[in-house]
Design a protein around this motif. Sequence first.
Motif, PDB file in Angstrom:
ATOM      1  N   MET A  58       0.831  -1.060   0.011  1.00  0.00           N
ATOM      2  CA  MET A  58      -0.008  -0.133  -0.109  1.00  0.00           C
ATOM      3  C   MET A  58       1.082   1.239  -0.068  1.00  0.00           C
ATOM      4  SD  MET A  58      -2.677   1.411   3.031  1.00  0.00           S
ATOM      5  CE  MET A  58      -4.122   0.829   2.095  1.00  0.00           C
ATOM      6  N   VAL A  59       0.584   2.200  -0.905  1.00  0.00           N
ATOM      7  CA  VAL A  59       1.355   3.554  -0.956  1.00  0.00           C
ATOM      8  C   VAL A  59       0.681   4.697  -0.630  1.00  0.00           C
ATOM      9  CG1 VAL A  59       2.670   4.878  -2.389  1.00  0.00           C
ATOM     10  CG2 VAL A  59       2.969   2.374  -2.676  1.00  0.00           C
ATOM     11  N   GLY A  60       1.093   5.694  -0.011  1.00  0.00           N
ATOM     12  CA  GLY A  60       0.129   6.509   0.666  1.00  0.00           C
ATOM     13  C   GLY A  60       1.021   7.862   0.683  1.00  0.00           C
ATOM     14  N   GLU A  61       0.325   8.975   1.321  1.00  0.00           N
ATOM     15  CA  GLU A  61       1.372  10.235   1.678  1.00  0.00           C
ATOM     16  C   GLU A  61       1.991   9.949   3.020  1.00  0.00           C
ATOM     17  OE1 GLU A  61       1.555  13.015   0.067  1.00  0.00           O
ATOM     18  OE2 GLU A  61       0.415  11.884  -1.668  1.00  0.00           O
ATOM     19  N   PRO A  62       3.224  10.260   2.903  1.00  0.00           N
ATOM     20  CA  PRO A  62       3.960  10.239   4.370  1.00  0.00           C
ATOM     21  C   PRO A  62       3.536  10.886   5.430  1.00  0.00           C
ATOM     22  CG  PRO A  62       5.125  11.843   2.755  1.00  0.00           C
ATOM     23  CD  PRO A  62       3.910  11.285   1.916  1.00  0.00           C
ATOM     24  N   VAL A  63       3.644  10.238   6.823  1.00  0.00           N
ATOM     25  CA  VAL A  63       2.956  11.007   7.968  1.00  0.00           C
ATOM     26  C   VAL A  63       4.080  11.339   8.594  1.00  0.00           C
ATOM     27  CG1 VAL A  63       1.677  10.364   9.904  1.00  0.00           C
ATOM     28  CG2 VAL A  63       1.073   9.397   7.754  1.00  0.00           C
ATOM     29  N   ARG A  64       4.117  12.695   9.017  1.00  0.00           N
ATOM     30  CA  ARG A  64       5.204  13.370   9.847  1.00  0.00           C
ATOM     31  C   ARG A  64       4.897  12.943  11.350  1.00  0.00           C
ATOM     32  NH1 ARG A  64       9.061  17.329   8.470  1.00  0.00           N
ATOM     33  NH2 ARG A  64       7.852  17.581   6.323  1.00  0.00           N
ATOM     34  N   ARG A  65       5.923  12.390  12.006  1.00  0.00           N
ATOM     35  CA  ARG A  65       5.577  11.894  13.234  1.00  0.00           C
ATOM     36  C   ARG A  65       6.312  12.858  14.205  1.00  0.00           C
ATOM     37  NH1 ARG A  65       1.484   8.473  13.393  1.00  0.00           N
ATOM     38  NH2 ARG A  65       1.939   6.793  11.993  1.00  0.00           N
ATOM     39  N   PHE A  66       7.380  13.413  13.751  1.00  0.00           N
ATOM     40  CA  PHE A  66       7.890  14.469  15.042  1.00  0.00           C
ATOM     41  C   PHE A  66       8.506  15.374  14.170  1.00  0.00           C
ATOM     42  CE2 PHE A  66      10.470  10.562  14.292  1.00  0.00           C
ATOM     43  CZ  PHE A  66      11.654  11.167  13.758  1.00  0.00           C
ATOM     44  N   GLN A  67       8.832  16.696  14.756  1.00  0.00           N
ATOM     45  CA  GLN A  67       9.409  17.840  13.803  1.00  0.00           C
ATOM     46  C   GLN A  67      10.705  18.250  14.825  1.00  0.00           C
ATOM     47  OE1 GLN A  67       7.549  20.112  11.503  1.00  0.00           O
ATOM     48  NE2 GLN A  67       5.785  18.793  11.258  1.00  0.00           N
ATOM     49  N   PRO A  68      11.799  17.521  14.527  1.00  0.00           N
ATOM     50  CA  PRO A  68      12.842  18.058  15.286  1.00  0.00           C
ATOM     51  C   PRO A  68      13.610  19.119  14.577  1.00  0.00           C
ATOM     52  CG  PRO A  68      13.580  16.082  14.122  1.00  0.00           C
ATOM     53  CD  PRO A  68      12.092  16.314  13.971  1.00  0.00           C
ATOM     54  N   SER A  69      14.298  19.805  15.242  1.00  0.00           N
ATOM     55  CA  SER A  69      15.303  21.118  14.551  1.00  0.00           C
ATOM     56  C   SER A  69      16.486  20.601  14.099  1.00  0.00           C
ATOM     57  CB  SER A  69      15.413  22.113  15.841  1.00  0.00           C
ATOM     58  OG  SER A  69      16.146  21.518  16.753  1.00  0.00           O
ATOM     59  N   ASN A  70      16.618  19.261  14.289  1.00  0.00           N
ATOM     60  CA  ASN A  70      18.055  18.731  13.628  1.00  0.00           C
ATOM     61  C   ASN A  70      18.021  18.498  12.278  1.00  0.00           C
ATOM     62  OD1 ASN A  70      17.487  17.767  16.358  1.00  0.00           O
ATOM     63  ND2 ASN A  70      19.806  17.165  16.432  1.00  0.00           N
ATOM     64  N   ARG A  71      19.116  18.365  11.602  1.00  0.00           N
ATOM     65  CA  ARG A  71      19.255  17.643  10.309  1.00  0.00           C
ATOM     66  C   ARG A  71      19.584  16.386  10.573  1.00  0.00           C
ATOM     67  NH1 ARG A  71      23.454  20.610   6.814  1.00  0.00           N
ATOM     68  NH2 ARG A  71      23.155  19.133   5.615  1.00  0.00           N
ATOM     69  N   TYR A  72      19.201  15.349   9.608  1.00  0.00           N
ATOM     70  CA  TYR A  72      19.667  13.978   9.469  1.00  0.00           C
ATOM     71  C   TYR A  72      20.700  13.690   8.521  1.00  0.00           C
ATOM     72  CZ  TYR A  72      15.468  13.485  12.048  1.00  0.00           C
ATOM     73  OH  TYR A  72      14.314  13.656  13.006  1.00  0.00           O
ATOM     74  N   ARG A  73      21.845  13.318   9.112  1.00  0.00           N
ATOM     75  CA  ARG A  73      23.210  13.080   8.288  1.00  0.00           C
ATOM     76  C   ARG A  73      23.131  11.941   7.430  1.00  0.00           C
ATOM     77  NH1 ARG A  73      25.792  16.399   6.252  1.00  0.00           N
ATOM     78  NH2 ARG A  73      25.737  17.885   8.049  1.00  0.00           N
ATOM     79  N   ASP A  74      22.487  10.731   8.068  1.00  0.00           N
ATOM     80  CA  ASP A  74      22.727   9.435   7.194  1.00  0.00           C
ATOM     81  C   ASP A  74      21.410   8.518   7.863  1.00  0.00           C
ATOM     82  OD1 ASP A  74      23.597   7.533   5.518  1.00  0.00           O
ATOM     83  OD2 ASP A  74      25.563   7.399   6.235  1.00  0.00           O
ATOM     84  N   LEU A  75      21.283   7.153   7.221  1.00  0.00           N
ATOM     85  CA  LEU A  75      20.213   6.347   7.729  1.00  0.00           C
ATOM     86  C   LEU A  75      21.052   5.046   6.942  1.00  0.00           C
ATOM     87  CD1 LEU A  75      17.343   5.554   7.833  1.00  0.00           C
ATOM     88  CD2 LEU A  75      17.092   5.602   5.336  1.00  0.00           C
ATOM     89  N   ALA A  76      20.832   4.053   8.061  1.00  0.00           N
ATOM     90  CA  ALA A  76      21.210   2.576   7.596  1.00  0.00           C
ATOM     91  C   ALA A  76      20.051   1.722   8.122  1.00  0.00           C
ATOM     92  CB  ALA A  76      22.323   2.249   8.479  1.00  0.00           C
ATOM     93  N   ILE A  77      20.106   0.704   7.108  1.00  0.00           N
ATOM     94  CA  ILE A  77      19.069  -0.414   7.504  1.00  0.00           C
ATOM     95  C   ILE A  77      19.796  -1.728   7.910  1.00  0.00           C
ATOM     96  CG2 ILE A  77      17.182  -1.871   6.307  1.00  0.00           C
ATOM     97  CD1 ILE A  77      17.006   0.422   4.322  1.00  0.00           C
ATOM     98  N   GLY A  78      18.989  -2.195   8.965  1.00  0.00           N
ATOM     99  CA  GLY A  78      19.672  -3.110   9.739  1.00  0.00           C
ATOM    100  C   GLY A  78      19.583  -4.696   8.704  1.00  0.00           C
ATOM    101  N   THR A  79      20.398  -5.473   8.991  1.00  0.00           N
ATOM    102  CA  THR A  79      20.294  -6.810   8.338  1.00  0.00           C
ATOM    103  C   THR A  79      18.883  -7.378   8.366  1.00  0.00           C
ATOM    104  OG1 THR A  79      21.163  -8.117  10.259  1.00  0.00           O
ATOM    105  CG2 THR A  79      22.898  -7.268   8.341  1.00  0.00           C
ATOM    106  N   ASP A  80      18.286  -7.203   9.391  1.00  0.00           N
ATOM    107  CA  ASP A  80      16.799  -7.916   9.575  1.00  0.00           C
ATOM    108  C   ASP A  80      15.818  -7.200   8.447  1.00  0.00           C
ATOM    109  OD1 ASP A  80      16.705  -5.458  10.555  1.00  0.00           O
ATOM    110  OD2 ASP A  80      15.692  -6.414  12.721  1.00  0.00           O
ATOM    111  N   ARG A  81      16.159  -5.986   7.929  1.00  0.00           N
ATOM    112  CA  ARG A  81      15.353  -5.028   7.090  1.00  0.00           C
ATOM    113  C   ARG A  81      14.291  -4.623   7.801  1.00  0.00           C
ATOM    114  NH1 ARG A  81      15.203  -8.024   1.338  1.00  0.00           N
ATOM    115  NH2 ARG A  81      13.829  -6.259   1.142  1.00  0.00           N
ATOM    116  N   ARG A  82      14.150  -4.565   9.150  1.00  0.00           N
ATOM    117  CA  ARG A  82      12.968  -4.056  10.081  1.00  0.00           C
ATOM    118  C   ARG A  82      13.624  -2.895  10.996  1.00  0.00           C
ATOM    119  NH1 ARG A  82       8.493  -7.253   9.424  1.00  0.00           N
ATOM    120  NH2 ARG A  82       7.839  -6.899  11.514  1.00  0.00           N
TER     121      ARG A  82
END
Length: 63
Positions: free
Chosen positions: A1-25
């Motif tokens: 199912m594809v839909g519009e993103p839901v914003r859960r929190f609004q921090p004042s930080n920037r995000y530097r990177d994202l990593a996905i664990g080997t469990d893919r969850r």
Amino acid sequence: MVGEPVRRFQPSNRYRDLAIGTDRRTFYVIRDPSGITSGPTDLGTTVLDNPGAILEFKYTGSH
């Protein structure tokens, strides 16, 4: 199912990177340690939420 993103929190930080664990969850989000931004406003901030932190999120829904 594809839909519009839901914003859960609004921090004042920037995000530097994202990593996905080997469990893919498990997702790891790395926050910027400073408030300098190169975005369209060129504005920085001096108030950061957990600067330089690595946050862990786990998807607990169905596949």
